[in-house]
Design an enzyme around this catalytic site. Structure first.
Site, PDB file in Angstrom:
ATOM      1  N   GLU A 468       0.844  -1.191   0.000  1.00 56.54           N
ATOM      2  CA  GLU A 468       0.000   0.000   0.000  1.00 56.54           C
ATOM      3  C   GLU A 468       0.886   1.250   0.000  1.00 56.54           C
ATOM      4  OE1 GLU A 468      -2.138  -0.852   3.597  1.00 56.54           O
ATOM      5  OE2 GLU A 468      -2.750  -2.786   2.781  1.00 56.54           O
ATOM      6  N   GLU A 499      -3.954  -6.702   3.124  1.00 57.33           N
ATOM      7  CA  GLU A 499      -2.718  -7.268   3.681  1.00 57.33           C
ATOM      8  C   GLU A 499      -2.576  -8.759   3.428  1.00 57.33           C
ATOM      9  OE1 GLU A 499      -4.656  -5.132   5.193  1.00 57.33           O
ATOM     10  OE2 GLU A 499      -3.356  -3.388   5.431  1.00 57.33           O
ATOM     11  N   GLN A 521       1.908  -1.992   5.776  1.00 63.44           N
ATOM     12  CA  GLN A 521       2.180  -0.587   6.091  1.00 63.44           C
ATOM     13  C   GLN A 521       2.560  -0.348   7.555  1.00 63.44           C
ATOM     14  OE1 GLN A 521      -0.854   2.650   5.106  1.00 63.44           O
ATOM     15  NE2 GLN A 521       0.597   2.731   3.418  1.00 63.44           N
ATOM     16  N   ASP A 524       0.976  -3.237  13.219  1.00 61.67           N
ATOM     17  CA  ASP A 524      -0.312  -3.618  13.803  1.00 61.67           C
ATOM     18  C   ASP A 524      -1.221  -4.311  12.778  1.00 61.67           C
ATOM     19  OD1 ASP A 524      -0.399  -1.718  16.540  1.00 61.67           O
ATOM     20  OD2 ASP A 524       0.869  -1.031  14.904  1.00 61.67           O
ATOM     21  N   TYR A 525      -1.039  -4.014  11.497  1.00 61.30           N
ATOM     22  CA  TYR A 525      -1.911  -4.597  10.467  1.00 61.30           C
ATOM     23  C   TYR A 525      -1.384  -5.923   9.931  1.00 61.30           C
ATOM     24  CZ  TYR A 525      -3.698  -0.012  11.167  1.00 61.30           C
ATOM     25  OH  TYR A 525      -4.179   1.108  11.784  1.00 61.30           O
ATOM     26  N   HIS A 566      -1.074   2.042  15.933  1.00 53.41           N
ATOM     27  CA  HIS A 566       0.118   2.431  15.189  1.00 53.41           C
ATOM     28  C   HIS A 566       1.381   2.324  16.013  1.00 53.41           C
ATOM     29  CE1 HIS A 566      -3.158   4.199  12.853  1.00 53.41           C
ATOM     30  NE2 HIS A 566      -2.374   3.994  11.818  1.00 53.41           N
TER      31      HIS A 566
END
Ligand SMILES: Cc1ncc(C[n+]2csc(CCOP(=O)(O)OP(=O)(O)O)c2C)c(N)n1
Ligand SMILES: [Mg+2]
Length: 776
Positions: A468, A499, A521, A524-525, A566
């Site tokens: 991304e 993701e 990115q 956390d994701y 984040h």
């Protein structure tokens, strides 16, 4: 017929207790023959447990190998897909030679290694197809002739009707439509997912109807969506040949909805479908069985006589039986041999022991075991060694020696290949130091990464990056800034927000010899992709026993920033779920660049977690970017000290170093160690040596309590023989158990601060010398 009889016999083998579980491909044979017709050398399959007929039709699976897997024969030679490590119905071809080097995949029928979670084959399928696109578009890859001929390879996927309800399925379909990759997905629709009928799975009960909006039009690219009956051989052939051509020549993704398939024996050996299917449905399935219909078709078209077909079936049945027996003989013969040796050694040891009677009885019971497995042998041997603990004689030593020797064989059978065992494993990569001197310019950390990626894109055509915002703007922190403009969209690519399929895209491409960097990115994701990393990538080498590799680098950024989503640092979660991957936690961008260089020289998959707050910190630009490497599993001592060793990594290095300066002012001397990589972890025992000097240790990070700090403690205390050198209880410093609250105050009260470290260290010193260090 051969495949059908393998299924029928397979179920009986399970019910006889010779195998633990069985799931078979009966009722799906005909469509798979058609798919095998359209499949060409160099193509890839990524599918699921119903595909035995396809694999047999390609000659990539013999009935004997099929049964070897059913019995869990722990041998690559007998069971090449997984060496007995996976349940039956998990198919794979071996892409690698024994030394871990690539075979010429363009001359092979390839199947990616299956996994059990429904629909999890889809993201990787996308990547396998996407690799063809890269090979076709990047003309600098001409030299990679082992992997592709101008991107002509099709990735063939299979999935059950019910499994299409998974999010991964839709995400993969959408991404394939966007990317326009040569992917042909077959949905084997038998109207059920175990006991649950289609109406509970799919809107309108039909996956092809639901996906109609993905269909291409004259003006907009999309999918070719085809529907065909699973018992209609002519239509199947036509459909598959057409699908193959569209995908191969024009890189158009295709979905084939294969309807009216059946399950002659129900879902698996775990239950019977009579419990949930109506009489009407069961009798329909009998009449519309694809093999029955095929026979009718052959007879009505006078392609063969009934006698001839009977003869073919009889021969198939006999062959299936013969190969099943050969598989059983090979599997059980190996164990029986071990059992005989164990019984002999045990009986000998018994003669010299005061526990003779019971030991002889154990040996006898073992020798009488019906269908013995290894566990029977080793349970008895280990129990007997306990009984023999006071004995000391040659016969006992022989038994013990044999047990030890078998231990390494069993390690190889059941525990090898978690990491690469080739000459390209990460630990074998030679360290080359960065060249920095007083004239080296001071730049933002992100510029070092940018320069590293620039030279790597220049020199390694197989290297490319996507994620991304990675393309046009060069990622949200600019490490790829300007590089899409310089190297083109094929090398530095933007993706949708997805993701899970970003990971799948990377796995598939890496399975085909490319060296992708797939970017998530923010750390956390990673949760959106961690299932796939865990179920597919991390265990790939292990579950194929070195038959396949996918040296994907997953790049992400984490640790200190702001707020709940984040600035997480869920390292314990990552460590527990990603054994089999290299986990890099560089403290700055110079270390990160060196680690990337190491990874690109190795053949292992890795996760790189850059420090979110490090991109704008100043570092000196090394002059040998792309060349210098950072060794994996080698901690670095950042500051020497004599009172306490603090072991940490990532952004916490700076926090701990700042605390060490404050502590020095009150005459407490801290040794600070950056572990650099959590997997592998301190392979040379640098931390243990430090503890021998300081006799005290704290493991610090910003994960939750009991997360990666506990992992580090376990590795050092259990693995480095330091317990006896400790003068204080070993401790951890971690964040609060909740996620970090927002903004600077949230961070201060959630994550370990300089003051937290200073105070905990001081408390440890107070405990050892309360006079010198009185309570605050
Ligand atoms: C993520 C996940 N959830 C549940 C299961 C258990 N499970 C195995 S097969 C299956 C049904 C799949 O049905 P379908 O996709 O129609 O394939 P079929 O077996 O009918 O060919 C389920 C629920 C699983 N393997 N993975
Ligand atoms: Mg089904």
């Amino acid at each position: 017929m051969l495949s059908r009889h393998a299924s029928l016999i397979g179920r009986k083998e399970v019910f006889m207790g010779k195998a633990k579980f069985g799931i078979f491909g009966d009722g799906k044979e005909l469509a798979q023959l058609a798919m095998a017709r359209a499949f060409q050398l160099g193509d890839f399959r990524a599918g699921y447990y119903r595909d035995q007929t396809f694999m047999m039709a390609l000659n990539e699976l013999s009935v004997q190998e099929y049964f070897a897997q059913l019995y869990a024969h722990a041998s690559v030679e007998h069971e090449p897909a997984s060496a007995g490590r996976l349940m039956n119905g998990h198919f794979a071809t071996r892409s690698l030679n024994e030394d871990g080097s690539w075979k010429n995949l363009t001359k092979m029928n390839n199947s990616a290694a299956d996994i059990s979670p429904t629909a999890a084959q889809m993201p990787k399928l996308l990547g396998l197809a996407y690799a063809s696109k890269i090979y076709r578009q990047n003309k600098e890859l001409k030299g990679f002739s082992k992997f592709s001929v101008n991107g002509n390879e099709v990735a063939w996927g299979t999935i059950g009707n019910a499994s299409t309800s998974e999010g991964m399925f839709y995400e993969s379909i959408n991404a394939a439509g966007v990317l326009q990759v040569p992917m042909v997905v077959s949905v084997w629709d038998d109207a059920y997912g175990i006991s649950v009928p289609n109406e509970f799975h799919t809107t309108k009960g039909s996956i092809s109807e639901v996906l109609a909006g993905f269909a291409k039009t004259d003006t907009a690219p999309g999918f070719e969506i085809l529907k065909v009956k699973g018992w209609d051989y002519e239509a199947l052939l036509e459909t598959y040949l057409r699908a193959g051509e569209l995908a191969r020549i024009s890189h158009i993704p295709v979905l084939i909805h294969v309807e009216e398939l059946t399950q002659p024996q129900g879902h698996s050996t775990s239950g019977s479908h009579e419990r949930y299917k109506s009489q009407e449905r069961l009798s329909w399935e009998k009449d519309w069985d694809c093999n029955t219909k095929f026979r009718e078709y052959i007879l009505s078209n006078q392609i063969a006589t009934a006698d001839h077909l009977d003869q073919i079936e009889a021969e198939a049945k006999a062959q299936a039986k013969k190969e099943k027996e050969a598989a059983w003989t090979a599997f059980s013969g190996e164990i029986k041999k071990e059992l005989a040796v164990a019984v002999g050694l045990l009986t000998d040891a018994a003669q010299h022991s005061s526990r003779k009677v019971i030991l002889e009885q154990m040996a006898q019971e073992l020798s009488k075991t019906i269908n013995p497995i290894r566990k029977d042998v080793f349970t008895t041997v280990r129990k007997s060694l306990m009984l023999l603990r006071f004995d000391s004689n040659e016969a006992k030593s022989k038994l013990k020696d044999w047990y030890k020797a078998q231990g390494s064989l069993n390690f190889d059978r059941y525990s090898s290949h978690l990491y690469s065992q080739s000459e390209w494993n990460v630990l074998a990569v030679e360290e080359i130091k960065p060249l920095i001197n007083e004239k080296s310019p001071l730049v933002d950390g992100r510029e070092i990464l940018q320069a590293f990626f620039d030279t790597t894109l220049e020199n390694n055509p197989e290297f490319f990056a996507f994620g991304e915002d990675v393309g046009k703007i060069g990622d949200v922190n600019q490490a790829f800034a300007g590089l899409q403009a310089k190297y083109g969209e094929v090398r530095v690519q933007d993706t949708g927000i997805r993701e899970c399929t970003i990971i799948g895209q990377g796995i598939g491409a890496a399975l085909r010899g490319l060296r992708p960097v797939a970017e998530i990115q923010y750390l956390d994701y990673l949760l959106y992709g961690i299932q796939l990393l865990s179920d597919d990538l991390a265990c790939l080498q292990y579950r194929t026993k070195g038959g396949q590799k996918a040296p994907l680098i997953v790049r992400t950024r984490g640790h200190r920033l702001e707020g709940v989503w984040h600035s997480g640092s869920p390292m314990g979660m990552i460590l527990s779920s990603l054994r089999g991957m290299v986990i890099c936690v560089p403290r700055n961008m110079t270390q990160a660049a060196g680690m990337y260089a190491t990874l690109l020289k190795s053949d292992e998959p890795a996760l790189m977690i850059e420090c979110l707050n490090g991109y704008r910190l100043k570092e000196q630009m090394p002059s040998n970017l792309g060349e210098f490497t950072v060794p994996m599993g080698k901690p670095e001592i950042l500051r020497s000290g004599k009172d306490i060793t603090i072991v940490t990594y990532g952004s916490m290095c700076r926090v701990v170093l700042d605390a060490a300066i404050e502590l020095a002012e009150i005459e407490i001397s801290i040794e600070v160690i950056d572990v650099q990589t959590l997997l592998p972890f301190d392979v040379h025992g640098v931390i243990g040596e430090s503890i021998k000097r300081t006799n005290r240790v704290i493991f610090a990070d910003e994960d939750v309590p009991g997360g990666a700090s506990a992992f580090m403690m376990q590795q050092v205390i259990e693995g480095q023989d330091v317990f006896r050198f400790l003068d204080s209880e070993p401790q951890t410093i971690a964040a609060k158990a909740h996620r970090p609250a927002y903004s600077t105050d949230g961070d201060y009260f959630s994550k370990p601060s300089i003051e937290d470290i200073v105070e905990q260290v001081y408390a440890m010193m107070h405990e050892t010398d309360p006079k010198k260090y009185p309570a605050i």
